[in-house]
Design a protein around this motif. Structure first.
Motif, mmCIF file in Angstrom:
data_model
loop_
_atom_site.group_PDB
_atom_site.id
_atom_site.type_symbol
_atom_site.label_atom_id
_atom_site.label_comp_id
_atom_site.label_asym_id
_atom_site.label_seq_id
_atom_site.Cartn_x
_atom_site.Cartn_y
_atom_site.Cartn_z
ATOM 1 N N ILE A 67 17.719 -105.055 -47.183
ATOM 2 C CA ILE A 67 16.811 -104.260 -46.348
ATOM 3 C C ILE A 67 17.031 -102.782 -46.660
ATOM 4 C CG2 ILE A 67 16.094 -103.676 -44.010
ATOM 5 C CD1 ILE A 67 17.060 -106.365 -43.084
ATOM 6 N N THR A 68 16.015 -102.142 -47.220
ATOM 7 C CA THR A 68 16.026 -100.698 -47.457
ATOM 8 C C THR A 68 14.778 -100.092 -46.813
ATOM 9 O OG1 THR A 68 14.891 -100.968 -49.587
ATOM 10 C CG2 THR A 68 17.305 -100.929 -49.625
ATOM 11 N N ALA A 69 14.612 -98.782 -47.010
ATOM 12 C CA ALA A 69 13.447 -98.098 -46.451
ATOM 13 C C ALA A 69 12.308 -98.084 -47.459
ATOM 14 C CB ALA A 69 13.825 -96.680 -46.048
ATOM 15 N N ASP A 70 11.126 -97.720 -46.985
ATOM 16 C CA ASP A 70 9.978 -97.549 -47.869
ATOM 17 C C ASP A 70 9.881 -96.127 -48.392
ATOM 18 O OD1 ASP A 70 8.917 -100.156 -47.825
ATOM 19 O OD2 ASP A 70 8.001 -99.801 -45.871
ATOM 20 N N ARG A 71 10.543 -95.192 -47.711
ATOM 21 C CA ARG A 71 10.506 -93.786 -48.118
ATOM 22 C C ARG A 71 11.921 -93.284 -48.391
ATOM 23 N NH1 ARG A 71 6.695 -93.088 -43.554
ATOM 24 N NH2 ARG A 71 4.587 -92.786 -44.348
ATOM 25 N N GLY A 72 11.966 -92.140 -49.063
ATOM 26 C CA GLY A 72 13.228 -91.479 -49.311
ATOM 27 C C GLY A 72 13.450 -90.343 -48.337
ATOM 28 N N LEU A 73 14.087 -89.271 -48.804
ATOM 29 C CA LEU A 73 14.378 -88.096 -47.977
ATOM 30 C C LEU A 73 15.177 -88.477 -46.737
ATOM 31 C CD1 LEU A 73 10.972 -86.170 -48.189
ATOM 32 C CD2 LEU A 73 13.020 -85.825 -49.557
ATOM 33 N N ALA A 74 16.132 -89.399 -46.917
ATOM 34 C CA ALA A 74 16.964 -89.844 -45.800
ATOM 35 C C ALA A 74 18.442 -89.822 -46.178
ATOM 36 C CB ALA A 74 16.557 -91.247 -45.359
ATOM 37 N N GLY A 75 18.820 -88.861 -47.003
ATOM 38 C CA GLY A 75 20.216 -88.763 -47.405
ATOM 39 C C GLY A 75 20.633 -89.953 -48.259
ATOM 40 N N ALA A 76 21.799 -90.496 -47.943
ATOM 41 C CA ALA A 76 22.351 -91.623 -48.713
ATOM 42 C C ALA A 76 21.983 -92.969 -48.102
ATOM 43 C CB ALA A 76 23.864 -91.481 -48.820
ATOM 44 N N PHE A 77 20.971 -93.002 -47.241
ATOM 45 C CA PHE A 77 20.622 -94.234 -46.530
ATOM 46 C C PHE A 77 20.333 -95.384 -47.499
ATOM 47 C CE2 PHE A 77 17.344 -97.053 -44.836
ATOM 48 C CZ PHE A 77 17.917 -97.465 -43.649
ATOM 49 N N ASN A 78 19.438 -95.168 -48.448
ATOM 50 C CA ASN A 78 19.057 -96.232 -49.370
ATOM 51 C C ASN A 78 20.118 -96.478 -50.436
ATOM 52 O OD1 ASN A 78 16.310 -96.865 -48.376
ATOM 53 N ND2 ASN A 78 15.858 -94.770 -48.974
ATOM 54 N N GLU A 101 17.407 -95.528 -40.354
ATOM 55 C CA GLU A 101 16.646 -94.706 -41.292
ATOM 56 C C GLU A 101 16.162 -93.416 -40.644
ATOM 57 O OE1 GLU A 101 12.292 -94.728 -43.547
ATOM 58 O OE2 GLU A 101 13.032 -96.544 -42.555
ATOM 59 N N GLN A 102 15.594 -93.521 -39.444
ATOM 60 C CA GLN A 102 15.092 -92.326 -38.775
ATOM 61 C C GLN A 102 16.224 -91.364 -38.425
ATOM 62 O OE1 GLN A 102 11.990 -91.733 -38.794
ATOM 63 N NE2 GLN A 102 11.327 -93.775 -39.422
ATOM 64 N N ALA A 103 17.381 -91.917 -38.027
ATOM 65 C CA ALA A 103 18.530 -91.062 -37.736
ATOM 66 C C ALA A 103 19.012 -90.358 -38.996
ATOM 67 C CB ALA A 103 19.656 -91.900 -37.130
ATOM 68 N N ALA A 104 19.065 -91.097 -40.109
ATOM 69 C CA ALA A 104 19.499 -90.495 -41.371
ATOM 70 C C ALA A 104 18.513 -89.432 -41.843
ATOM 71 C CB ALA A 104 19.656 -91.579 -42.444
ATOM 72 N N ARG A 105 17.217 -89.688 -41.692
ATOM 73 C CA ARG A 105 16.221 -88.705 -42.127
ATOM 74 C C ARG A 105 16.268 -87.462 -41.242
ATOM 75 N NH1 ARG A 105 12.251 -91.846 -42.706
ATOM 76 N NH2 ARG A 105 12.495 -92.012 -44.973
ATOM 77 N N MET A 106 16.450 -87.645 -39.945
ATOM 78 C CA MET A 106 16.528 -86.495 -39.057
ATOM 79 C C MET A 106 17.736 -85.632 -39.413
ATOM 80 S SD MET A 106 16.641 -86.375 -34.884
ATOM 81 C CE MET A 106 18.385 -86.792 -34.787
ATOM 82 N N THR A 107 18.879 -86.271 -39.682
ATOM 83 C CA THR A 107 20.076 -85.525 -40.068
ATOM 84 C C THR A 107 19.877 -84.823 -41.401
ATOM 85 O OG1 THR A 107 21.454 -87.142 -38.893
ATOM 86 C CG2 THR A 107 22.544 -85.729 -40.501
ATOM 87 N N ALA A 108 19.263 -85.510 -42.370
ATOM 88 C CA ALA A 108 19.040 -84.910 -43.684
ATOM 89 C C ALA A 108 18.082 -83.735 -43.607
ATOM 90 C CB ALA A 108 18.498 -85.974 -44.643
ATOM 91 N N MET A 109 17.028 -83.853 -42.806
ATOM 92 C CA MET A 109 16.068 -82.764 -42.696
ATOM 93 C C MET A 109 16.652 -81.580 -41.932
ATOM 94 S SD MET A 109 13.440 -83.557 -44.443
ATOM 95 C CE MET A 109 14.668 -84.306 -45.541
ATOM 96 N N ASP A 110 17.540 -81.859 -40.978
ATOM 97 C CA ASP A 110 18.223 -80.769 -40.277
ATOM 98 C C ASP A 110 19.113 -79.998 -41.252
ATOM 99 O OD1 ASP A 110 19.090 -79.363 -37.787
ATOM 100 O OD2 ASP A 110 21.027 -80.261 -38.326
ATOM 101 N N ALA A 111 19.849 -80.722 -42.095
ATOM 102 C CA ALA A 111 20.685 -80.062 -43.099
ATOM 103 C C ALA A 111 19.830 -79.298 -44.107
ATOM 104 C CB ALA A 111 21.548 -81.098 -43.811
#
Length: 276
Positions: free
Chosen positions: A72-83, A226-236
């Protein structure tokens, strides 16, 4: 850079709104999943030795020659090291089971794009399920049905599920979970149920439900993580953009000041030359 910073701030806000809904669904799903597993363990223990339990294909234990892995991975990137973390965990799992045949069931575009070029034995691909940030149970039922049918036909000997588990806004954990065959509990049942139907008959209904629930809950966990990782990545990214903007602004001011100073020197030099 200022435009980029505005984009990352907007993406952070969108992820924060989606995270709230995804987190609520995960928290609501966990108690049901926990109680279902405990009840299933009790029913399995009560049905142990019965004809239904001995002949139930979902309890069959065979040497692990052909392993089904649900990734199980995401459909989008920009989420740090999530995928990348999930993909690395899958690669590590494949190295540890190099002597067995690995069959991948890819849920999410990022995992599909990576393994489609590197692994030939792929039983299914499911993309665009996570684009809206809301998971419907129907795809999970379809995936569970295909996985159960392959296991019942002895096309696979075990089924593992690899994905991210939501912990908090700033952290998630990788999960490698074996869902088939169902692990038998040690000892007798923790709760002595009074059964209306034979325990083996109830077991035949509960096991497929448990598999469907585990896949659906894991997809919910992955969406929240995924949403938590993307929120953290976009904040950084927004903070980094702010630092770059400050550096560029300082450099721009220095260059402008140097130009102004040079022009003043030229004017003063010209005036002195005229006076002479």
């Amino acid at each position: 850079m200022k435009n980029t910073q505005q984009i990352t701030k907007a993406m952070k806000m969108v992820s924060a709104a989606k995270l709230r809904r995804a987190q609520d669904r995960v928290i609501a799903a966990r108690p049901y999943s926990k109680i279902l597993r405990e009840m299933l363990q009790n029913v399995v223990a009560a049905a142990a030795g019965s004809e239904e339990a001995n002949t139930n294909p979902l309890l069959a234990r065979r040497p692990e020659k052909r392993i089904q892995v649900l990734l199980i991975t995401a459909d989008r990137g920009l989420a740090g090291a999530f995928n990348s973390n999930v993909i690395r965990a899958t690669q590590q799992f494949m190295r540890e089971h190099a002597d067995q045949e690995i069959v991948l069931e890819l849920i999410g575009r990022r995992g599909r794009d990576y393994f489609r070029r590197r692994h030939q034995n792929i039983s299914g691909e499911y993309t665009t399920l996570f684009l809206r940030g809301v998971i419907d149970p129907d795809p999970a039922l379809e995936i569970a049905k295909a996985v159960i049918e392959r296991f019942e036909r002895a096309e696979t000997d075990s089924v593992y599920l690899i994905g991210n588990q939501f912990k908090s806004v700033i952290s998630s954990s990788l999960s490698v979970e074996k869902i088939l065959p169902f692990d038998l509990p040690e000892g007798g049942p923790a709760i002595d149920y009074i059964f209306e139907q034979p325990p083996g008959q109830i077991l035949g209904e509960l096991l497929p439900r448990y598999i469907r629930n585990q896949i659906f809950r894991s997809m919910l966990e992955s969406v929240a993580a995924e949403q938590a990782a993307r929120m953290t990545a976009m904040d950084a990214a927004s903070r980094n953009a702010g630092e770059v903007i400050d550096k560029l602004t300082l450099n721009m001011n220095r260059v402008r000041q140097a130009n102004i100073t040079r022009e003043i020197i030229e004017i003063v030099s010209g005036a002195n030359a005229l006076n002479q």
